[in-house]
Each structure stands twice: as C-alpha cells, then as structure tokens.
Design an enzyme around this catalytic site. Sequence first.
Site, PDB file in Angstrom:
ATOM      1  N   HIS A  49      -1.129  -3.381  14.252  1.00 36.18           N
ATOM      2  CA  HIS A  49      -0.886  -2.602  13.036  1.00 36.18           C
ATOM      3  C   HIS A  49      -2.074  -1.770  12.587  1.00 36.18           C
ATOM      4  O   HIS A  49      -1.996  -1.121  11.544  1.00 36.18           O
ATOM      5  CB  HIS A  49      -0.501  -3.514  11.867  1.00 36.18           C
ATOM      6  CG  HIS A  49       0.893  -4.045  11.946  1.00 36.18           C
ATOM      7  ND1 HIS A  49       1.963  -3.388  11.396  1.00 36.18           N
ATOM      8  CD2 HIS A  49       1.393  -5.153  12.521  1.00 36.18           C
ATOM      9  CE1 HIS A  49       3.074  -4.086  11.614  1.00 36.18           C
ATOM     10  NE2 HIS A  49       2.755  -5.167  12.298  1.00 36.18           N
TER      11      HIS A  49
ATOM     12  N   LYS B 286       1.501   3.124  -3.139  1.00 34.02           N
ATOM     13  CA  LYS B 286       1.116   2.368  -1.950  1.00 34.02           C
ATOM     14  C   LYS B 286      -0.197   1.670  -2.264  1.00 34.02           C
ATOM     15  O   LYS B 286      -0.817   1.951  -3.299  1.00 34.02           O
ATOM     16  CB  LYS B 286       0.948   3.297  -0.744  1.00 34.02           C
ATOM     17  CG  LYS B 286       0.048   4.521  -1.019  1.00 34.02           C
ATOM     18  CD  LYS B 286      -0.004   5.473   0.159  1.00 34.02           C
ATOM     19  CE  LYS B 286       1.256   6.267   0.385  1.00 34.02           C
ATOM     20  NZ  LYS B 286       1.822   6.160   1.703  1.00 34.02           N
ATOM     21  N   ARG B 287      -0.650   0.758  -1.392  1.00 40.35           N
ATOM     22  CA  ARG B 287      -1.954   0.162  -1.607  1.00 40.35           C
ATOM     23  C   ARG B 287      -3.005   1.253  -1.777  1.00 40.35           C
ATOM     24  O   ARG B 287      -2.903   2.320  -1.167  1.00 40.35           O
ATOM     25  CB  ARG B 287      -2.322  -0.735  -0.404  1.00 40.35           C
ATOM     26  CG  ARG B 287      -1.576  -2.043  -0.380  1.00 40.35           C
ATOM     27  CD  ARG B 287      -1.858  -2.869  -1.607  1.00 40.35           C
ATOM     28  NE  ARG B 287      -3.187  -3.424  -1.560  1.00 40.35           N
ATOM     29  CZ  ARG B 287      -3.464  -4.713  -1.396  1.00 40.35           C
ATOM     30  NH1 ARG B 287      -2.491  -5.593  -1.300  1.00 40.35           N
ATOM     31  NH2 ARG B 287      -4.701  -5.153  -1.358  1.00 40.35           N
TER      32      ARG B 287
ATOM     33  N   LYS C  76      -5.865   6.333   2.700  1.00 42.27           N
ATOM     34  CA  LYS C  76      -4.578   6.822   2.197  1.00 42.27           C
ATOM     35  C   LYS C  76      -4.758   8.009   1.248  1.00 42.27           C
ATOM     36  O   LYS C  76      -3.812   8.703   0.907  1.00 42.27           O
ATOM     37  CB  LYS C  76      -3.814   5.693   1.504  1.00 42.27           C
ATOM     38  CG  LYS C  76      -3.292   4.614   2.476  1.00 42.27           C
ATOM     39  CD  LYS C  76      -2.576   3.504   1.733  1.00 42.27           C
ATOM     40  CE  LYS C  76      -2.101   2.355   2.623  1.00 42.27           C
ATOM     41  NZ  LYS C  76      -0.794   2.616   3.272  1.00 42.27           N
TER      42      LYS C  76
ATOM     43  N   THR D  89       5.797   3.147   5.882  1.00 47.70           N
ATOM     44  CA  THR D  89       7.245   2.969   5.752  1.00 47.70           C
ATOM     45  C   THR D  89       7.740   3.533   4.429  1.00 47.70           C
ATOM     46  O   THR D  89       8.920   3.846   4.309  1.00 47.70           O
ATOM     47  CB  THR D  89       7.657   1.482   5.861  1.00 47.70           C
ATOM     48  OG1 THR D  89       6.788   0.699   5.044  1.00 47.70           O
ATOM     49  CG2 THR D  89       7.580   1.004   7.307  1.00 47.70           C
TER      50      THR D  89
ATOM     51  N   LYS E 167      11.304   5.535   3.137  1.00 50.98           N
ATOM     52  CA  LYS E 167      12.132   5.205   1.969  1.00 50.98           C
ATOM     53  C   LYS E 167      12.364   6.451   1.115  1.00 50.98           C
ATOM     54  O   LYS E 167      13.473   6.712   0.659  1.00 50.98           O
ATOM     55  CB  LYS E 167      11.435   4.131   1.119  1.00 50.98           C
ATOM     56  CG  LYS E 167      11.188   2.816   1.837  1.00 50.98           C
ATOM     57  CD  LYS E 167      10.224   1.922   1.012  1.00 50.98           C
ATOM     58  CE  LYS E 167       9.689   0.768   1.845  1.00 50.98           C
ATOM     59  NZ  LYS E 167       8.517   0.119   1.192  1.00 50.98           N
TER      60      LYS E 167
HETATM   61  C1  PLP Z   1       7.230   0.034   1.534  1.00 52.66           C
HETATM   62  C2  PLP Z   1       6.214  -0.654   0.730  1.00 52.66           C
HETATM   63  C3  PLP Z   1       4.873  -0.573   1.082  1.00 52.66           C
HETATM   64  C4  PLP Z   1       4.374   0.271   2.238  1.00 52.66           C
HETATM   65  O1  PLP Z   1       4.044   1.536   1.739  1.00 52.66           O
HETATM   66  P1  PLP Z   1       3.204   2.597   2.613  1.00 52.66           P
HETATM   67  O2  PLP Z   1       3.196   3.798   1.744  1.00 52.66           O
HETATM   68  O3  PLP Z   1       3.983   2.818   3.857  1.00 52.66           O
HETATM   69  O4  PLP Z   1       1.873   2.020   2.825  1.00 52.66           O
HETATM   70  C5  PLP Z   1       3.938  -1.226   0.300  1.00 52.66           C
HETATM   71  N1  PLP Z   1       4.314  -1.938  -0.781  1.00 52.66           N
HETATM   72  C6  PLP Z   1       5.602  -2.029  -1.165  1.00 52.66           C
HETATM   73  C7  PLP Z   1       5.953  -2.819  -2.376  1.00 52.66           C
HETATM   74  C8  PLP Z   1       6.596  -1.401  -0.420  1.00 52.66           C
HETATM   75  O5  PLP Z   1       7.873  -1.507  -0.796  1.00 52.66           O
END
Ligand code: PLP
Length: 815
Positions: free
Chosen positions: A361, A553-554, A559, A661, A665
């Site tokens: 990952h 996101k984190r 990022k 991911t 979404k």
């Molecule tokens: C999908 C998801 C992530 C992943 O987000 P990225 O933008 O792809 O890093 C992180 N936290 C939550 C709660 C999510 O639903």
Amino acid sequence: MPEVSPVPEEVAAFRARIVDKLRYAVGKDPEHAVGFDWFEAVALAARDHLVETWMDHASRTYRQGRKRVYYLSLEFLVGRLLQATLNNLGLLEVARAALAELDVDLERIRELEPDAALGNGGLGRLAACFMESMATLGIPAYGYGIRYDYGLFRQTIVDGWQQEQTETWLEFGNPWEFERPEVSYRICFGGSVVCRDGESGRQCHVWQPGEEMRAIAYDTPIVGWRRHSVNTLRLWRGRAETDLHLERFNAGDHLGAVAESVRAESISRVLYPADDTPAGQELRLRQEYFFVSASLQDLLRRHLKQRGSLLDLPEYAAIQLNDTHPSIAVAELMRLLLDVHGLDWDKAWELTVATLSYTNHTLLPEALESWPVALMERLLPRHMQIIYLINAQHIDHLRAQGMHDFDLLRAVSLIEEEHGRRVRMGNLAFLGSHSVNGVSALHTELMRKTVFAQLHRLYPERISNKTNGITFRRWLYQSNPRLTALLVDALGEPLLDDPEHLLGGLEAQAGQSAFHQHFRTLRRHNKEVLTALVQDRLGIALDPEALFDVQVKRIHEYKRQLLNLLHCVALYQAIRDEPGVDWGPRVKILAGKAAASYYQAKLIIKLANDIARTVNGDPTVRGRLKVVFLPNYNVSLAEVIIPAADLSEQISTAGMEASGTSNMKFALNGALTIGTLDGANVEMSERIGSEHMFIFGLGAQQVEARRRSGEVGGAAAVAASPRLSEVLTAIRSGVFSPDDPGRYAGLVDGLLQHDNFMVCADFEAYWQAQLEVDARWRTPGQWWRSAVLNTARMGWFSSDRTIREYAREIWRLPE
Ligand SMILES: *Cc1c(COP(=O)(O)O)cnc(C)c1O
C-alpha cells in the site's frame, strides 16, 4: 433506496421481533426505552435475520469443501452497520415502517450507532469494502483483525488546533458481535529456543516462551447484497491466561494480582493512529504477532478438522496480507508447520508461499515496516531464527544461480545492515508470498521500478496490479438514496444487482437537460443536508447554490491540503482585489485527522481553521467564499459530505498516493475531480475521459526528474508567480494568525527551501485548473453533462470487480 412498499405481515413480524428484543435482550419495555435501547433492539432483530444465512453458508462451504479466503488486516474501518445490514437484507423499509408503528424514527436511532473506527483511513476502509463485496459475491471468507477497545481517536478542534479524545465505541456494548470465549488460542512472547534431537534423528526446535497470553474471538456477521451470503469478521481480544492471581491477592498484593491481566489486555486496547508512517513501537509488533498467530492457528485448526492433513492447505485456503502489518505471518506459518505440525523445511516453505499473498500500500521507503533485529530476537526468538534461515536459503539460491553482485544481494536481503540491523518486513512478505500486488496501475508500475525493483527482477511474475474499488451498496445506495432512485428510474431495477455493468446505460441521458434537472434537484437536496449539518456543528451558514469544493481525507503533506489552502488564500485575495469580477460563490470544505505525533499535519489543520475564521469573518467576500473545516472525519461523515460535493480534490504529489478510494466515491456520486495524474486518478481519467475532469500539475516522472535534478526549493516557482508570492507573504506575515504572527513563518520558509511535495511547483497549474472549474461551473449544461458521465463511467471501480480479480488471479478460486 427505492424499495417496494413493505408487506404488512413482514412489518408486523419485524415489529414483534423488535419489541421482543427490547424486552428480553435489552431488558426494557417500550414505554421506558431510550434511543440507544431502540438501536440495540433493531440491531439484534436484524442480526437474527443474518444468522440463518450465516449458518447455511458456513455449512455449505464445509460440505462442498470450498476454498476459503482469509483476509488479514490490522484495520477494518467498518463505520456503522445498521443501515448497511438492513439494506443488504432488503429490510430497510420494513424496519422503518415497523419502528414508525412504535413511534420511533429509524433515521434518529441510526445516528445513535457508534461509528466503528477500527482503522485509520483508506487501507482500513478497503478491507471493509472487500468484506462486503466477498459476501455479495458468495466467496467464503473470514476477515481477521483486532477488536480494539478504542478505535481511532475522536478529533475535536479547540481554538483551531486538533485535540485527540479516546473513541469509546464499545461503551454501551456492541449488538453485532458474538463473543466466542471457547475460540481462544495461546499466544507467546519472549523466552528462548532450545534445540533437541527429535525422533527420526531430525533436530527440532522448542520455543520456551517467557510470556503467555490468550486471544479470544469476537465474530461479526457481514451480509452481502440481497443476503447472497454472510461471512465472518473475526476480531481478537487479548486476555491473560489467569485473570486474577488469587495467592497474590490474598497476600495483599491487589495490584500485582491483576498485573498480568492488565498487560495482556493492553495488546488490544487501542489502534495505532499512524497513517502512512511506521508506528515503530514494540506494542505495535506485539499487536501484529498477536492477531497473526491467533488467525493462523484458527485457520489451520479449521483445515485440519476438515481435511486431516496440512499438505493440501493451499488448495483450500488463501491468505491475503493487507500491507506489511501482518507480514510476520510468513515466519509464523513456517513455525507452526515446522515446530507444531512436524513438516520438513522444504514442504513448509512450499505451502507457505503457495498460501500467502501480499498487498503493498505504500512506496515511501521510510513507511515500509522494519523491526530492529534485537527487538525481534527478544520478542520472537524462534521467528528470528526462521527469518535468518529463509534469508540464508534465499541468498544461497541466488549465489547458486551465479549472482554475486553485492549491491543486489544487499538490496534483496531480509536484513538491512545500514541503519542498525533491522528486518525488512516488505521483503519478507514478498519472498513468502506467491503473489504481490499493488493497488492501482501507476502504483504497481512504480513498485516494480522502486521498492521492489531488484526482487521484481528475480521474480518477474510475482507482482501484479489489482486496482482498488469501493462497494456501491454503501457509497451509492446507502449514502445517496436519491441518486440511487433516479438511476433505478432511468435504468430499471436490475441496475441494483449489477451497477458495474449497467451504469454505463446512463450515458444516453448525459446530454438531456430534463435529466440534468433531476440530477441537480437531488444534489441540491444532498447539499441542504450537509448545509444543515455544518450549521448545526459549526454555526456557519452555507449557500447550497454555491460550488461545494471538497477535500476530505487523512491530513498528510503528500496529500497536499496545503496546496488547497494556498488556493483558498489566492482566491480570497483575488476577490478582495477585484470585487467586480464574477467570483464563485464557492465553499471550501475540508476534513481529516492528523496522526497525533505529526506536527506538520496538525499545523495544517490550524492553518485551515485560521483561514476559515479570517475569510468567513470578512464582509468583502461575503456570499462568494466560505471555508469550513469539519471536525472528526469518519465513515459516517463521509457518507453525508460526499453526495453533496460538486468538486472532488484529489491533488496528491504525483507518484505518492498509492490509489485513493475517496476519488472513486466522489466521482460515482457525480462530483467532478480536480486532480493530479496519481494513483487511481490515472485510470479514472482513462475511463471517464480527462475532458470531464480537471487534471493538472507535474506527472510522476516529472516529479522524479525534478527530484533527481536537485531542484529542491520552491523559491524559483515563487519568483515566477506573483500570485503565489503574495499568498505566501500574507500567510508568513500573520494575516491569518494575528494572535501569533510568526506561527507560519517556519512553514513558509520550509516550502521555499525544500518543496518536497511540489506545492510551489504545482501552484500555478492548480490555479489555472481552478479557473477552468469556475468556467465550467458557469456553463451548467457542460458541467452537468460531465457530472452525469462521471457517474455513468465509474462502474469499473466497484470493489466487486476488484474482488473478482483477486479471486481469479491470486486466490485461484473456482469460478
Ligand atoms: C474512503 C475513506 C478514506 C480514504 O480516503 P482517500 O481520500 O482515498 O485517502 C479515508 N477515510 C474515510 C472515512 C473514508 O471513507
């Protein structure tokens, strides 16, 4: 969710069951029940419906001798389960009606369920999506992990700074799980290894541990769409062999009497809150070994019971390692096969490699796990021996093939000699697996070229790509019922069973203004829901007509939330400079947690909040720009934010995001992406068409070239961009931090000297791409056509597709 109105008999039966559960399981009568009691009663009623399918499926798997998948993951970011479960059971409307008859609102009690945050971010959420997809596809699977008492910390924002609170998700109990005190395994640490002559003259190694404890199983049933099948998420909890030492207690040593118990239970106490950085502490290694050992013992017992011999293990079991966290499985499986089950080395190695596979990952070399040899020797002495032996055989094998190149041998060794001796867990996972996969096409290509370049040369067939996906049941049907209803209206009911292939039918509607109108109306509703949430939590009023520009996101430097914030400031200054121009209106929405020890990430959160306060309080930009940082990002919050987003920010430094991911979404829900050619964005742009996204910035190769050329600072980019220069000057001089004008001096100077993440280098391209966003937004026909095409072309990013690829190419399950 469009569901035919529920059958009255079903509603009556479900209502009776809820009342039954409330009385006899929760111990309340309807007159005295409070909200959580109702949640518990409904969850237990729903769980009853799972159990039959669960048992049927398990005994069918057993009878038919089907191969099982074991997904080992230190994280499962499950989120709430009530609606997901009811949805997949086809009982959502039944439950809603049954509760309404009892004068209880399903929506209200749904919100009372704690969000199970047993994960940090994308990696843990992927594991949860995979569990749902495997149940949907009828693949017999177990998820194995840890039942943390405390999940990922709850984030509050105090005076703009992140504060961490413990997440007590189990405080009121967990109605989904079954405790299995009878399913428990001994887990050992420390001690020493003695060598004895066994029967038939073979040497055998006996591990005499210094410390023992137990792992206890807790099972949560995971149901697939239309109850196709129900699988088990089995999470382990630490327990002492003896809870209380009575002798010590009686002798007056009350604390010492429970010391062992406290130590054992601490292993499953809390999730490590580090994301994309190694946790590095001894407790983390103990957690990893604890859950791996329990899981392997459990699956070997199951196999032996069914087959009587371990020699055909790979035909009946596939074990997937989610990142290097469970990679000690290579040595533990070897130990169990050699020392406990008496196999010889060659056979044990053959079975190990044939059974295990590993998903990588991250490419960041500093984020690849490695453990000091000294720590391993102390904690897992027998495993360290086995690792040395694997390494010796591996190196001997290479030498026998005529490879003597010292640099090559050093690169592929399991032991790193440079920074104190350490065990490289990535290399161990690679060697011990028959398959190694990356999570997007670009990431896999870079894996072959960087972290595993030499191992890839030696084993060119081993690495493959399996681009991540998301489950549409949660990220479309559950989170966006209105869009789902529109899609069913346009494409028919069968869509729900095969969105992966049927969503494409939407293309026919992409140019139709009547369809755009429906699309806009439902999105307007979703934006009102988010607007109400923001008003409620932050007291900030948003205009649902504004463009909702979202990055959730984190928080991590790669990022590039910082790049987004620089754009924010640039936009703010531009509006103030030229109030006559038609700017916006735009709302910038950010959310995300920073690892507690990651100072720079926490400073970025503070900057976001400082900018938000300044911008939102400035009357000259009123009605044009708002900035919002929503605290405590988690799955439930994502389910509200994502369907309300117009623009999805996926702006990581190219080459650094393995897949992402949330990008999937958002696009599935009809947001347009502004992003770099990184991770799965690349494949999204191939399928959606880059003209329906806003792609900008340096590509992975250009980033790499720039790094090689030694161009490290951001100063040149700043000199070339008056706009960027003005932004940085404002931030540096304390425009957003009048209470502490020097707060961001270090941050800005850092960028000028070491623009490691290409924030300055990409700024102008990002600004230009954002202007294109504005232009498209002002042409609604174009914007909505692109939005509909985003939804229409995202079918391939279903985790059902990903899981089918794993099943066929890695796990080799029969079709
Ligand atoms: C999908 C998801 C992530 C992943 O987000 P990225 O933008 O792809 O890093 C992180 N936290 C939550 C709660 C999510 O639903």
